[in-house]
Write an enzyme that holds these catalytic residues in place. Structure first.
Site, short mmCIF file in Angstrom:
data_model
loop_
_atom_site.label_atom_id
_atom_site.label_comp_id
_atom_site.label_asym_id
_atom_site.label_seq_id
_atom_site.Cartn_x
_atom_site.Cartn_y
_atom_site.Cartn_z
N VAL A 18 -2.31 1.23 -3.05
CA VAL A 18 -2.73 0.46 -1.89
C VAL A 18 -3.29 1.36 -0.80
O VAL A 18 -4.42 1.18 -0.32
CB VAL A 18 -1.55 -0.36 -1.33
CG1 VAL A 18 -1.96 -1.08 -0.04
CG2 VAL A 18 -1.06 -1.36 -2.36
N ASP A 37 1.26 11.21 3.24
CA ASP A 37 2.21 10.94 2.16
C ASP A 37 3.23 12.08 2.14
O ASP A 37 2.88 13.23 2.44
CB ASP A 37 1.49 10.85 0.81
CG ASP A 37 2.32 10.12 -0.24
OD1 ASP A 37 2.00 8.95 -0.54
OD2 ASP A 37 3.28 10.71 -0.77
N CYS A 262 4.22 -6.17 -8.28
CA CYS A 262 4.07 -7.43 -7.52
C CYS A 262 4.76 -8.60 -8.20
O CYS A 262 5.77 -9.08 -7.72
CB CYS A 262 2.58 -7.74 -7.33
SG CYS A 262 1.76 -6.69 -6.12
#
Length: 426
Positions: A18, A37, A262
Site C-alpha cells: 500500500v 519504514d 484483506c
C-alpha cells in the site's frame, strides 16, 4: 499554520504493498514526500531501486524522487502523515492494532500545530479517532482536533493487479471537518485519476472499507459451501455454476482459498467491534468458518483420492504448486495454502512446495516451510495446483501431469485446466 493542500510535506509510513506505490505516486506528482519504514534492509534496497514485492519497478523508484528513510528524525518538518501499516489479526482472530499504535508513537514527537494524520490501514469503525487520536495527543502534547487534524482514506490496493492500480480506482476520503477534508483531497487528487469520494465522516469511511471485503468473503463462502455440498453429491461445482450463470443476475463467484491481507482478515475487525457492542454477527462469522476450513477440505479430498489408489500416505510424494495467497504476486500474508501443507503433514506426508514468485527465506522464516527451487519430473503421487500463477497456466495440464508418476492425482483448485484437465477441483 501548516502549509495547505499539495504544499504539505508528506510522510508515508509503511512501505509495503500500500504505502510504497502511494509514496512513489505522490512524489511523481510533485509532492514533497518521505517514505518511511522501520525495515532498514528494505529501505536500503529501495534506495538502490529494488522493491522486494515487485509492485514498483526500479525505473519508477528512481524517477519518482521519493526520499526513503528508516530514521524517525527524517520525519521532522513533515506536516501530513499517511499511515499505511498492516492491521493483521491475532491467533485468537481479534484485531492486532499494535502496528498502528507503533506508527502513531513514531510520528507523535514530530507533530506540530496543524499537523494532519491520515490513516489508510483497514480498521473497524472508531479506531482512527478512539485509538490513534489519544495516542497522538498524549505523546505529542498537542490538542486533538485542534492542533492535530485527523483523516481516514482506506487503501484499495489489489496486489499483482496492474489494471486496478492506485490511480485507476475511486478512493474514499474522510476527515474530522470540511477544511481538513479539502486538505486531504488536495493531496490525493493529483494521483487518483479515477476520482475521490468524500464520505460524511471518518467512521463512515472506516465502515465502508471493512464491509467491502466482508461482502466478497461471504459470497465466496457461499460458493465454497456449494462445493462442499456438491462434492457429496458427486457433482462438478464449476459445471453447476456455469449452468446457473446463464441467468442474468447470477453473481460469478467461484470457490477457492480465501487468504491475503484483506478478505480473510477484514471481517474479523467488523465482528470484533460488533461483539463489543453486544451483537453477535452470525452470518459473517459463519462465512469465515467455511472459508477457513477449505484448506483442510482440499487436503482431505486429496488424501481420499490417494487412498483410493492404494497409496501409502507416509511414503506418498505430493507437490504443492503455488504458495502465495493469490496468483501472479509475491504476497504470502495469511495464505491458506499453508493450511493444506499443515494438514498433509498431520497425516505423515512431507509435501514439496514450489512457487516461482516467493522469497524462500521469508517463507522459511514466516511459515517454517522451505520451498524447492524446481520440481522433479515423474516422481509425485499427487500434484496440487493451489495458485493460478501464469507460469502454471502456461505449462498446461499435460506438462504438470508429467511431474507426477503415471496415474498421479492432479488437484486443480482454481479449475484453470477445465474438467478434463484434472482429477479433482473445488
Amino acid at each position: 499554520m501548516a502549509k495547505q493542500g499539495n504544499q504539505d510535506r508528506i510522510a508515508v509510513l509503511g512501505l509495503g504493498y500500500v504505502g510504497l506505490p502511494l509514496a512513489v505516486a505522490l512524489a511523481r506528482a510533485g509532492l514533497d514526500t518521505v517514505g518511511f519504514d522501520t525495515d532498514s534492509t528494505h529501505i536500503a534496497a529501495l534506495r538502490q531501486g529494488h522493491d522486494r514485492n515487485g509492485e514498483v519497478s526500479g525505473a519508477s523508484l528512481r524517477a519518482a524522487g521519493t526520499r526513503f528513510a528508516d530514521d524517525p528524525a527524517d520525519l521532522e518538518g513533515c506536516t501530513a502523515f499517511i499511515i499505511a501499516v498492516p492491521t493483521p489479526i491475532t491467533d485468537a482472530k481479534t484485531p492486532d492494532l499494535e502496528p498502528l499504535r507503533a506508527a502513531c508513537r513514531t510520528i507523535a514527537p514530530y507533530l506540530h500545530k496543524d499537523a494532519m494524520v491520515v490513516v489508510e490501514s483497514t480498521v473497524y469503525p472508531g479506531v482512527t479517532e478512539d485509538v490513534c487520536g489519544p495516542v497522538l495527543a498524549a505523546l505529542s502534547g498537542l490538542v486533538l482536533y485542534d492542533d492535530i487534524k485527523l483523516a481516514y482514506s482506506p487503501e484499495r490496493v489489489n496486489p499483482g493487479d496492474a489494471e486496478h492500480s492506485l490511480q485507476d480506482v475511486v478512493k474514499i476520503i474522510s476527515a474530522q471537518d470540511e477544511d481538513t477534508l479539502d486538505r486531504v483531497e488536495a493531496i490525493y487528487a493529483p494521483v487518483v485519476k479515477a476520482g475521490l469520494h468524500r464520505a460524511g465522516s471518518i467512521m463512515t469511511a472506516e465502515a465502508a472499507k471493512v464491509i467491502e471485503n466482508t461482502q466478497r468473503d461471504l459470497n465466496i463462502a457461499l460458493v465454497n459451501e456449494f462445493s462442499l455440498i456438491f462434492s457429496r453429491l458427486g457433482l462438478d461445482t464449476l459445471e453447476v455454476l456455469e449452468a446457473a450463470g446463464t441467468k442474468w443476475n447470477f453473481l460469478p463467484f467461484r470457490p477457492g482459498l480465501v487468504g491475503g491481507h484483506c478478505i480473510g482478515v477484514d471481517p474479523y475487525y467488523l465482528t470484533y467491534r460488533a461483539e463489543q457492542l453486544g451483537y453477535r454477527p452470525e452470518v459473517i462469522l459463519a462465512g469465515r468458518r467455511i472459508n477457513d476450513q477449505m484448506g483442510k477440505h482440499v487436503s482431505h479430498e486429496l488424501i481420499k483420492a490417494l487412498l483410493a489408489r492404494g497409496a501409502n500416505l507416509a511414503q506418498a510424494r505430493v507437490l504443492v504448486m503455488g504458495f502465495t495467497f493469490k496468483e501472479n504476486c509475491a504476497d504470502t500474508r495469511n495464505t491458506r495454502v499453508a493450511d493444506i501443507v499443515t494438514e498433509l503433514e498431520a497425516y505423515s506426508m512431507r509435501p514439496d512446495v514450489y512457487d516461482p514468485w516467493v522469497d524462500a527465506d521469508s517463507i522459511a522464516h514466516e511459515y517454517g516451510i522451505t520451498p524447492i527451487a524446481t520440481p522433479e519430473t515423474g516422481v509425485y503421487d499427487a500434484i496440487i495446483v493451489a495458485v493460478a500463477h501464469k507460469e502454471f497456466t502456461d505449462m498446461g495440464a499435460a506438462a504438470i501431469r508429467a511431474l507426477g508418476k503415471p496415474g498421479a492425482v492432479l488437484y486443480d483448485i482454481k479449475g484453470i485446466f477445465g474438467k478434463s484437465g484434472a482429477d479433482l477441483r473445488l
